[in-house]
Design a protein around this motif. Structure first.
Motif, short mmCIF file in Angstrom:
data_model
loop_
_atom_site.label_atom_id
_atom_site.label_comp_id
_atom_site.label_asym_id
_atom_site.label_seq_id
_atom_site.Cartn_x
_atom_site.Cartn_y
_atom_site.Cartn_z
N ASN A 118 25.05 -51.81 -29.01
CA ASN A 118 25.53 -50.53 -28.49
C ASN A 118 24.57 -50.01 -27.42
O ASN A 118 23.35 -50.18 -27.54
CB ASN A 118 25.61 -49.50 -29.61
CG ASN A 118 26.73 -49.79 -30.59
OD1 ASN A 118 27.86 -49.38 -30.39
ND2 ASN A 118 26.40 -50.50 -31.67
N ASP A 119 25.13 -49.38 -26.41
CA ASP A 119 24.33 -48.77 -25.34
C ASP A 119 24.39 -47.25 -25.49
O ASP A 119 25.48 -46.67 -25.57
CB ASP A 119 24.89 -49.13 -23.96
CG ASP A 119 24.66 -50.58 -23.59
OD1 ASP A 119 24.27 -51.37 -24.48
OD2 ASP A 119 24.88 -50.93 -22.43
N TYR A 120 23.21 -46.62 -25.51
CA TYR A 120 23.12 -45.16 -25.52
C TYR A 120 22.42 -44.70 -24.24
O TYR A 120 21.39 -45.26 -23.85
CB TYR A 120 22.29 -44.67 -26.71
CG TYR A 120 23.08 -44.34 -27.96
CD1 TYR A 120 24.34 -44.86 -28.19
CD2 TYR A 120 22.53 -43.52 -28.94
CE1 TYR A 120 25.05 -44.55 -29.33
CE2 TYR A 120 23.23 -43.21 -30.10
CZ TYR A 120 24.49 -43.73 -30.29
OH TYR A 120 25.20 -43.44 -31.43
N ASP A 121 22.98 -43.68 -23.62
CA ASP A 121 22.35 -43.04 -22.48
C ASP A 121 22.29 -41.54 -22.74
O ASP A 121 23.33 -40.88 -22.83
CB ASP A 121 23.13 -43.33 -21.19
CG ASP A 121 22.98 -44.77 -20.74
OD1 ASP A 121 21.91 -45.10 -20.22
OD2 ASP A 121 23.93 -45.55 -20.93
N VAL A 122 21.07 -41.02 -22.89
CA VAL A 122 20.85 -39.58 -23.06
C VAL A 122 20.41 -39.03 -21.71
O VAL A 122 19.44 -39.52 -21.12
CB VAL A 122 19.78 -39.30 -24.12
CG1 VAL A 122 19.52 -37.80 -24.23
CG2 VAL A 122 20.20 -39.87 -25.48
N ARG A 123 21.11 -38.03 -21.24
CA ARG A 123 20.80 -37.42 -19.94
C ARG A 123 20.54 -35.93 -20.14
O ARG A 123 21.36 -35.23 -20.74
CB ARG A 123 21.96 -37.62 -18.97
CG ARG A 123 21.66 -37.16 -17.54
CD ARG A 123 22.88 -37.33 -16.63
NE ARG A 123 22.53 -37.16 -15.23
CZ ARG A 123 22.29 -38.16 -14.38
NH1 ARG A 123 22.37 -39.41 -14.81
NH2 ARG A 123 21.96 -37.93 -13.13
N CYS A 124 19.39 -35.47 -19.68
CA CYS A 124 19.05 -34.05 -19.75
C CYS A 124 18.69 -33.55 -18.36
O CYS A 124 17.83 -34.14 -17.68
CB CYS A 124 17.87 -33.81 -20.69
SG CYS A 124 18.25 -34.02 -22.44
N GLU A 125 19.35 -32.48 -17.94
CA GLU A 125 19.05 -31.80 -16.68
C GLU A 125 19.11 -30.31 -16.95
O GLU A 125 20.17 -29.78 -17.27
CB GLU A 125 20.04 -32.21 -15.60
CG GLU A 125 19.94 -33.68 -15.19
CD GLU A 125 20.91 -34.06 -14.10
OE1 GLU A 125 20.50 -34.06 -12.92
OE2 GLU A 125 22.07 -34.34 -14.43
#
Length: 209
Positions: free
Chosen positions: A157-164
């Motif tokens: 599984n691929d997880y991408d956490v993005r915070c801006e």
């Protein structure tokens, strides 16, 4: 519990050296990361449950030495894209509740924490212990999850956490799964050990403006 030896083959192919990405794979003996018990007032086990397979560029957690998280020590991050690929090793027990997580914007000891939940089919949401109007509160966005996009145990599984700014989102296998706003604007990244054998690869972060 008995581990199942059959699972989808996972090669050690690493990500391309894209500009701006920081490779977070630990060094030998998990150098550059720190084990912290959950809750943080308890000691960690004397036995190590994390190891690095340098040949395949993977980080392996046996999950059998207590509940803890592994903190990436290089620096704290405010705006970022955090990419992790993970796979549980299947177990031959009735209704296993696979459990681990991808931490972000944690404080140093994990008293304040935010996690992208991994659960091979029932995860894919953000939750944590986070300040709300300055007071620590439990955050759980499971009910607002946009779908179940995780693959079963044994598959990657691929997880991408993005915070801006305040806004943080989780993308699971290229599908937006969970999003919300946080008062915490900066913190540490990490990974969780919670009872199951899990392998991580292509652990990397890209700071954003």
């Amino acid at each position: 519990m008995r581990l199942l030896l059959s699972f989808v083959f996972w090669s050690g192919v690493s990500f391309a050296a894209d500009a701006g990405w920081i490779d977070m794979l630990p060094g030998p003996n998990v150098a550059g990361w720190t084990r912290i018990a959950i809750p943080p007032d308890k000691p960690v086990s004397d036995k190590q449950q994390w190891s690095v397979d340098s040949a395949n560029r993977t980080l392996i957690c046996t999950g059998d030495q207590g509940h803890e998280w592994l903190r990436y020590d290089a620096r704290q991050f405010d705006n970022f894209l955090y990419h992790v690929e993970w796979r549980f090793t299947p177990v031959d027990t009735p209704n296993p509740k696979y459990n681990s997580g991808v931490f972000f914007r944690n404080d140093k000891d994990g008293t304040i924490w935010h996690q992208a939940q991994t659960d091979s089919g029932n995860g894919g949401y953000i939750f944590g212990q986070t300040p709300v109007n300055g007071e620590p509160k439990r955050l759980n966005l499971a009910k607002d999850r946009k779908g179940k996009f995780e693959k079963p145990a044994g598959e990657c599984n691929d997880y991408d956490v993005r915070c801006e700014g305040k806004h943080c989102s989780l993308t699971v296998n290229d599908q937006l799964s969970s999003e919300g706003d946080l008062e915490v604007m900066k913190g540490y990244l990490g990974l969780e050990a919670e009872g199951y054998l899990i392998t991580f690869r292509n652990i990397r972060v890209k700071p954003l403006p």
